[in-house]
Scaffold this motif. Sequence first.
Motif, PDB file in Angstrom:
ATOM      1  N   ASN A 252      34.378  33.914  40.489  1.00 41.52           N
ATOM      2  CA  ASN A 252      35.067  34.328  41.702  1.00 41.52           C
ATOM      3  C   ASN A 252      35.162  35.844  41.765  1.00 41.52           C
ATOM      4  O   ASN A 252      36.231  36.427  41.739  1.00 41.52           O
ATOM      5  CB  ASN A 252      36.469  33.717  41.760  1.00 41.52           C
ATOM      6  N   GLY A 253      34.020  36.499  41.825  1.00 43.48           N
ATOM      7  CA  GLY A 253      34.027  37.941  41.947  1.00 43.48           C
ATOM      8  C   GLY A 253      33.822  38.678  40.646  1.00 43.48           C
ATOM      9  O   GLY A 253      33.772  39.897  40.620  1.00 43.48           O
ATOM     10  N   GLY A 254      33.702  37.987  39.504  1.00 48.17           N
ATOM     11  CA  GLY A 254      33.510  38.667  38.239  1.00 48.17           C
ATOM     12  C   GLY A 254      32.205  39.437  38.185  1.00 48.17           C
ATOM     13  O   GLY A 254      32.106  40.481  37.565  1.00 48.17           O
ATOM     14  N   VAL A 255      31.178  38.895  38.808  1.00 48.71           N
ATOM     15  CA  VAL A 255      29.896  39.577  38.959  1.00 48.71           C
ATOM     16  C   VAL A 255      29.620  39.657  40.449  1.00 48.71           C
ATOM     17  O   VAL A 255      29.601  38.642  41.125  1.00 48.71           O
ATOM     18  CB  VAL A 255      28.764  38.815  38.248  1.00 48.71           C
ATOM     19  N   THR A 256      29.431  40.839  40.986  1.00 48.56           N
ATOM     20  CA  THR A 256      29.269  40.985  42.420  1.00 48.56           C
ATOM     21  C   THR A 256      27.811  40.986  42.814  1.00 48.56           C
ATOM     22  O   THR A 256      26.960  41.534  42.113  1.00 48.56           O
ATOM     23  CB  THR A 256      29.916  42.288  42.920  1.00 48.56           C
ATOM     24  N   ALA A 257      27.526  40.395  43.961  1.00 46.77           N
ATOM     25  CA  ALA A 257      26.162  40.352  44.468  1.00 46.77           C
ATOM     26  C   ALA A 257      25.670  41.740  44.859  1.00 46.77           C
ATOM     27  O   ALA A 257      24.472  42.011  44.837  1.00 46.77           O
ATOM     28  CB  ALA A 257      26.083  39.406  45.665  1.00 46.77           C
ATOM     29  N   LEU A 258      26.601  42.636  45.228  1.00 51.72           N
ATOM     30  CA  LEU A 258      26.191  43.979  45.619  1.00 51.72           C
ATOM     31  C   LEU A 258      25.716  44.787  44.424  1.00 51.72           C
ATOM     32  O   LEU A 258      24.917  45.708  44.569  1.00 51.72           O
ATOM     33  CB  LEU A 258      27.363  44.704  46.297  1.00 51.72           C
ATOM     34  N   ASP A 259      26.223  44.485  43.234  1.00 49.18           N
ATOM     35  CA  ASP A 259      25.861  45.236  42.038  1.00 49.18           C
ATOM     36  C   ASP A 259      24.788  44.547  41.211  1.00 49.18           C
ATOM     37  O   ASP A 259      24.342  45.092  40.211  1.00 49.18           O
ATOM     38  CB  ASP A 259      27.096  45.430  41.144  1.00 49.18           C
ATOM     39  N   VAL A 456      37.920  43.504  46.039  1.00 49.53           N
ATOM     40  CA  VAL A 456      37.954  44.720  45.224  1.00 49.53           C
ATOM     41  C   VAL A 456      36.631  44.924  44.505  1.00 49.53           C
ATOM     42  O   VAL A 456      36.114  46.044  44.419  1.00 49.53           O
ATOM     43  CB  VAL A 456      39.117  44.663  44.209  1.00 49.53           C
ATOM     44  N   ARG A 457      36.025  43.849  44.031  1.00 49.40           N
ATOM     45  CA  ARG A 457      34.788  43.969  43.255  1.00 49.40           C
ATOM     46  C   ARG A 457      33.540  44.009  44.129  1.00 49.40           C
ATOM     47  O   ARG A 457      32.445  44.228  43.617  1.00 49.40           O
ATOM     48  CB  ARG A 457      34.700  42.810  42.263  1.00 49.40           C
ATOM     49  N   ASN A 458      33.698  43.788  45.435  1.00 52.47           N
ATOM     50  CA  ASN A 458      32.545  43.829  46.341  1.00 52.47           C
ATOM     51  C   ASN A 458      32.681  44.880  47.429  1.00 52.47           C
ATOM     52  O   ASN A 458      31.820  44.984  48.290  1.00 52.47           O
ATOM     53  CB  ASN A 458      32.353  42.460  47.015  1.00 52.47           C
TER      54      ASN A 458
END
Length: 481
Positions: A252-259, A456-458
């Motif tokens: 749930n946001g731990g790894v972002t698709a943008l990064d 926050v992470r994306n």
Amino acid sequence: MSQSDPEAVFQTAPVKKAGWPSPSVGLLLALCDGVVLALLGWILSRTLVPSVPMPELDLTERALVTGLMLVPLVKSVFGIYSLGRFDYAERTRRTFQAAVLCAAVLMVPFAVMDGVRSFFVQSLAIALGGFAVTFLADLLVVHGLLTLVLQWRTPVVIVGAGSVGAAVAEKLHRLPWLGMRAVGFVDDDESLWNTRVSGVPVLGPTSMLQAAPAIAAQAQAAIVADVGRHGADLPGLLKALPYRQVYCVLGNGGVTALDASYQNLHGSLALRVTPRSEATYLRIRRVMDIVLSSLLLVLVAPLMLGIAILIKLDSPGPVMFRQKRWAGANRTFDLLKFRSMHIDAEEQLKRLLDSDPQMRAEYETFHKLSFDPRITPFGRFLRKTSLDELPQLWNILMGDMSLIGPRAYMPKELPEVGESAAVIGSVRPGLTGYWQVSGRHRTSFQERVAMDVFYVRNRGLVFDLFILFKTAFVVLRGEGS
């Protein structure tokens, strides 16, 4: 599933039953763009071309055709037609990138060719207009028309009926434009069999999909909701699932698709993560906050004065409501709102929760009540229209908040926020945010926390513009808190 959510898609065994395939959705979007661009071209040819002097008429007609043809061509390059099911945040990002590329392509000859600069200026203006109208048309088709057609939504089975699986099922139900609908869970936990999670039945163990083809045929894809739970058994699980497409949710946001991007290490799937530098983004965000909050405060000052007068006439008490909110670490600030409740609201809430178990359960889940007797008659209108939040523009100007960000949590809510507080507290809380435009009062407290962590992470400028755009629609539809 949303392409802006972290996930991996694996192609596995052939699907048993064909549904409405993704290419047909892409074809529909392409046809829609063709119709819209043809209509735009007809309008411009009727209005723009007749006003052009004869010597430049041929040049303008060529610019019109060039600008309109570039739109579907560049959108195809960015895969907007080939990916039929992804949410509008991803569509917004790709359309923005396509428009930037189109502008760059046209600006190069503009800079080096003196004789036909007007041609490239006109082509660019027409192309950017084409991107804007086709983007709106795509939203109307996917988020307006197709969501009404249940057959378009791919039936999926969710592997894992735990908290992550329940959140996925809730998201698919709440956001039909994701193009999927959960028809059942499978889970090896016997205590969950023949129960319902998020309104979706738990069918039985994972092995049931192989043992009972009739049950497996009810779905066309699978979502593995908790990849970490399966560990080394994941490859075997993927082979055992009788579906051509399996979506593995990585978190749930731990790894972002943008990064992140997926890489092939000679047959092994690897996730490459490249964290972004946020210094420039944060400076731009702060400038946006100051400029927009200042302008809006000036524009809505008469409206705020009128609201203040009506609050005084509606019920006794102060016009403004101040409440301590958490700002990260040990910091707090006074959040400003127009008062929408009676002055003895806290005492009323305690009496309500003590006397009504159903209301207490609702409040513990959502931290809100669907029908709250503490709210004044005019306060209901303020909340429905979100006008009660206008004073927070001052919080934004003072630097306590931002236009866009996670929810401003109360200090007493931090124990329930849990470990996510470290992520959420790293940025300013927002007047609006991802959770506010993704279900708002229909989301549980823990789901709000998960969406705040995801934001926050994306976060980025394109994501922020998408949230601002969606906020306008939420407010206009009256989906207040």
